[in-house]
Design a protein around this motif. Structure first.
Motif, PDB file in Angstrom:
ATOM      1  N   ASP A  24       0.372   3.735   1.974  1.00 33.98           N
ATOM      2  CA  ASP A  24       0.573   4.103   3.372  1.00 33.98           C
ATOM      3  C   ASP A  24       1.817   3.419   3.948  1.00 33.98           C
ATOM      4  OD1 ASP A  24      -0.857   5.373   5.876  1.00 33.98           O
ATOM      5  OD2 ASP A  24      -0.239   3.348   6.488  1.00 33.98           O
ATOM      6  N   TYR A  25       2.052   2.155   3.567  1.00 33.95           N
ATOM      7  CA  TYR A  25       3.220   1.418   4.042  1.00 33.95           C
ATOM      8  C   TYR A  25       4.503   2.069   3.528  1.00 33.95           C
ATOM      9  CZ  TYR A  25       6.673  -2.353   4.335  1.00 33.95           C
ATOM     10  OH  TYR A  25       7.810  -3.079   4.570  1.00 33.95           O
ATOM     11  N   HIS A  50       4.655  10.714   7.780  1.00 33.49           N
ATOM     12  CA  HIS A  50       3.565   9.825   8.204  1.00 33.49           C
ATOM     13  C   HIS A  50       3.183  10.155   9.649  1.00 33.49           C
ATOM     14  CE1 HIS A  50       1.397   6.135   9.238  1.00 33.49           C
ATOM     15  NE2 HIS A  50       1.266   5.927   7.930  1.00 33.49           N
ATOM     16  N   TRP A  82       4.095   4.374  -5.845  1.00 26.23           N
ATOM     17  CA  TRP A  82       3.875   4.593  -4.404  1.00 26.23           C
ATOM     18  C   TRP A  82       5.167   5.084  -3.728  1.00 26.23           C
ATOM     19  CZ3 TRP A  82       0.899  -0.628  -3.539  1.00 26.23           C
ATOM     20  CH2 TRP A  82      -0.427  -0.463  -3.923  1.00 26.23           C
ATOM     21  N   SER A  96       0.840  -1.190   0.000  1.00 30.22           N
ATOM     22  CA  SER A  96       0.000   0.000   0.000  1.00 30.22           C
ATOM     23  C   SER A  96       0.876   1.240   0.000  1.00 30.22           C
ATOM     24  CB  SER A  96      -0.933   0.015   1.213  1.00 30.22           C
ATOM     25  OG  SER A  96      -0.186   0.220   2.403  1.00 30.22           O
ATOM     26  N   TRP A 113       4.930   5.170   2.590  1.00 26.69           N
ATOM     27  CA  TRP A 113       5.058   6.467   3.261  1.00 26.69           C
ATOM     28  C   TRP A 113       5.612   6.294   4.673  1.00 26.69           C
ATOM     29  CZ3 TRP A 113       0.344   9.801   5.093  1.00 26.69           C
ATOM     30  CH2 TRP A 113       0.800  11.090   5.443  1.00 26.69           C
ATOM     31  N   SER A 114       5.098   5.280   5.392  1.00 29.53           N
ATOM     32  CA  SER A 114       5.561   5.037   6.756  1.00 29.53           C
ATOM     33  C   SER A 114       7.026   4.620   6.781  1.00 29.53           C
ATOM     34  CB  SER A 114       4.691   3.961   7.410  1.00 29.53           C
ATOM     35  OG  SER A 114       5.064   3.735   8.745  1.00 29.53           O
TER      36      SER A 114
END
Length: 573
Positions: free
Chosen positions: A490-491, A559, A545, A488, A493-494
């Motif tokens: 989000d992963y 994040h 991503w 994802s 970005w984190s």
């Protein structure tokens, strides 16, 4: 100069002896569209509407030709009457404003008319559905008559189908829908059982008993109830007519009836059977109305029967499919149908018993059942709602959308778009199963990502000295055998944000010895970089991503999980 005298433009529909034939010619006179249909011919003959407007003739004649073509193609009388009524309303609007309608200005007048309809809707003088259907019907007739696209007439008129408000669906709504459908089905069965052929032609009143209300309801079939007739209850006060003659006439109609005199109860029984048939077969209203009567045969199929119609020895196509429990009831209706309707009256399975002076083959109408149940406060469900409830029940029971779509004679996309409704109970079960499966597969990890189990173990390919996995420290989690990434944005970005934090730590890190293997922040940064590189190479989407995550961190858009730690590290430094 020769006076313009157009010939009649009649519409060849079915009419009763009391109905006046529809004549398109009246639209040629100003005020003709607004006059009563029964009086307009005499008004024209007497000259009270003035002279016919010859300028209107080409458009009115084209509309007449269009209606004749629709009738020849088999369009129902009801549809033709509805479209004709919309055209009359449109012409009445033009007449009230002193206009002369022809092909050159029809779009201007139509736009003005639709604007007035919408103004009446905003003032709550007219329902939005009625305004839309009148405008759409008139535009359809005009576009076909002028041989132009529909949009060329309706363009710029704000003629839009009104949006239907969607009710909030929940567990109680599901239960209420099913309970209403079951109650409606019980009432239909009671009506059908009460109105056997023997009861329909038996002594008046014909009684219909419903289990739901524990009451019986009287049908007097065209004569006054006994308690309202003075000859029955107050014979001594009867001043006009002989009580004896009145009683004899009433007894004759009650005890020796003509079947046609009992058309109300016969049609009520047919209507009940029609609605039960739709609920059992899943046919839509038009298909069920078109089913013809014949020699039906049954062949076993799954949990019910496929019903075919035989002609002589020839085996016909499958007409419909029914559940096995419905067969005895359907066969009882076939006996009623054969007894109530003489041979040659109609070839339809669900005919309408026409009263005197009404042509045979009148449009099947379910309003008699709606009025009866409404008068006693019982729920009524239209064929569309019955079919929708059946489809949604099958979706929940079978849990196979393809099978249900085939049973409903649609593809899966149409089933989901037009019939399937969210079910609160089913949705709750599916979400529960989803999260249970998600939790059993992956567990949130201290580092960005997830892990398979809470038994930390360093992977064999990592050298000694790397951070020790302990399910508490994010750094150690990255070196665990059971660590898993998540596909994802989000992963990604984190992970980028976590690497920024570790670089800040590295800038302030002081080694205790000369061995570079003891530089924990550097090992974590290298591990994160390896994970990001591997993640980026999985596909083009993963690469996008990673680029997005990198851009966010360059803009100091970190994040939320690591943003606070990064800001604190920067402030301390």
């Amino acid at each position: 100069m020769r006076e313009f005298s157009p010939s009649m433009m009649l519409l060849p529909l079915q009419y009763t002896t009391r109905q006046v034939q529809l004549d398109m010619r009246v639209l040629l006179w100003r005020g003709g569209a607004g006059a009563k249909t029964s009086h307009v011919s005499s008004l024209i003959a007497e000259g009270r509407l003035g002279k016919a407007e010859e300028k209107r003739f080409p458009l009115v004649s084209a509309c007449h030709e269009y209606f004749l073509g629709e009738i020849a193609e088999g369009t129902s009388d009801q549809t033709v009457r509805s479209h004709h009524y919309a055209i009359r309303i449109f012409y009445r609007f033009v007449d009230e404003r002193g206009g002369d309608l022809d092909a050159s200005n029809v779009r201007m007048w139509f736009k003005a008319w639709v604007d007035v309809l919408l103004q009446r809707v905003s003032r709550r003088e007219l329902k939005a559905d009625i305004a839309y259907h009148q405008g759409k019907s008139a535009a359809s007739v005009l576009s076909r008559a002028l041989d132009v696209p529909f949009i060329s007439i309706a363009k710029g008129t704000r003629l839009k189908k009104p949006k239907k408000s969607k009710k909030v669906l929940g567990a109680e709504a599901d239960k209420q829908n099913l309970s209403e459908t079951q109650a409606f089905g019980v009432d239909l069965l009671d009506v059908a059982d009460s109105l056997s052929f023997e009861n329909c032609i038996g002594p008046l009143p014909v009684m219909v008993k419903l289990r739901s209300t524990q009451c019986s309801y009287e049908f007097w079939c065209g004569i006054q109830p006994a308690h309202l007739v003075k000859a029955e209850v107050e014979a001594e006060t009867q001043l006009v007519g002989s009580p004896k003659v009145i009683r004899e006439n009433r007894a004759k109609r009650s005890l020796h009836p003509v079947v046609a005199d009992r058309f109300r109860v016969v049609n009520l029984r047919v209507c009940a059977e029609f609605l039960i048939f739709i609920a059992q077969t899943g046919m839509n209203r038009a298909q069920a109305m078109a089913v013809t009567f014949g020699d039906f045969r049954y062949e076993s199929w799954q949990d019910g029967y496929r019903v075919r119609k035989y002609k002589g020895r020839k085996k016909g196509e499958v007409e419909f499919e029914i559940f096995s429990e419905y067969r005895p009831h359907f066969e009882r209706y076939l006996l009623f149908r054969k007894a109530a309707f003489e041979d040659g009256y109609s070839n339809l399975l669900f005919p309408v018993f026409s009263r005197k002076n009404i042509p045979r083959g009148a449009v099947f109408n379910i309003e008699n059942m709606r009025r009866f149940l409404g008068s006693i406060g019982r729920p009524f469900l239209s064929p569309q709602k019955l079919r929708g409830t059946r489809v949604n029940w099958l979706i929940r029971a079978a849990d196979d959308d393809l099978l249900v779509a085939q049973m409903a004679q649609h593809d899966v996309a149409t089933l989901h778009r037009s019939y399937a409704k969210p079910n609160h109970q089913r949705a709750a079960v599916e979400w529960t199963e989803y999260y249970q499966g998600l939790e059993s597969a992956l567990i949130p990890a201290p580092a960005p990502g997830a892990c398979e189990t809470r038994t930390p173990q360093r992977a064999d390919h990592f050298e000694a000295g790397t951070p020790e996995p302990d399910c508490r420290n994010p750094a150690g989690c990255l070196f665990c055998l059971f660590y898993r990434g998540i596909e994802s944005l989000d992963y990604a970005w984190s992970m980028h944000s976590y690497r920024v934090l570790k670089r800040l730590e590295l800038s302030r890190y002081q080694r205790l010895g000369s061995d570079e293997l003891t530089n924990a922040p550097l090992m974590v940064i290298e591990r994160v970089t390896d994970v990001i590189r591997e993640f980026q190479g999985k596909s083009e989407c993963h690469g996008e991503w990673v680029q997005e995550a990198s851009a966010r961190c360059e803009e100091e858009n970190y994040h939320p999980r690591w943003a606070g730690f990064i800001w604190m590290a920067e402030a301390i430094g």
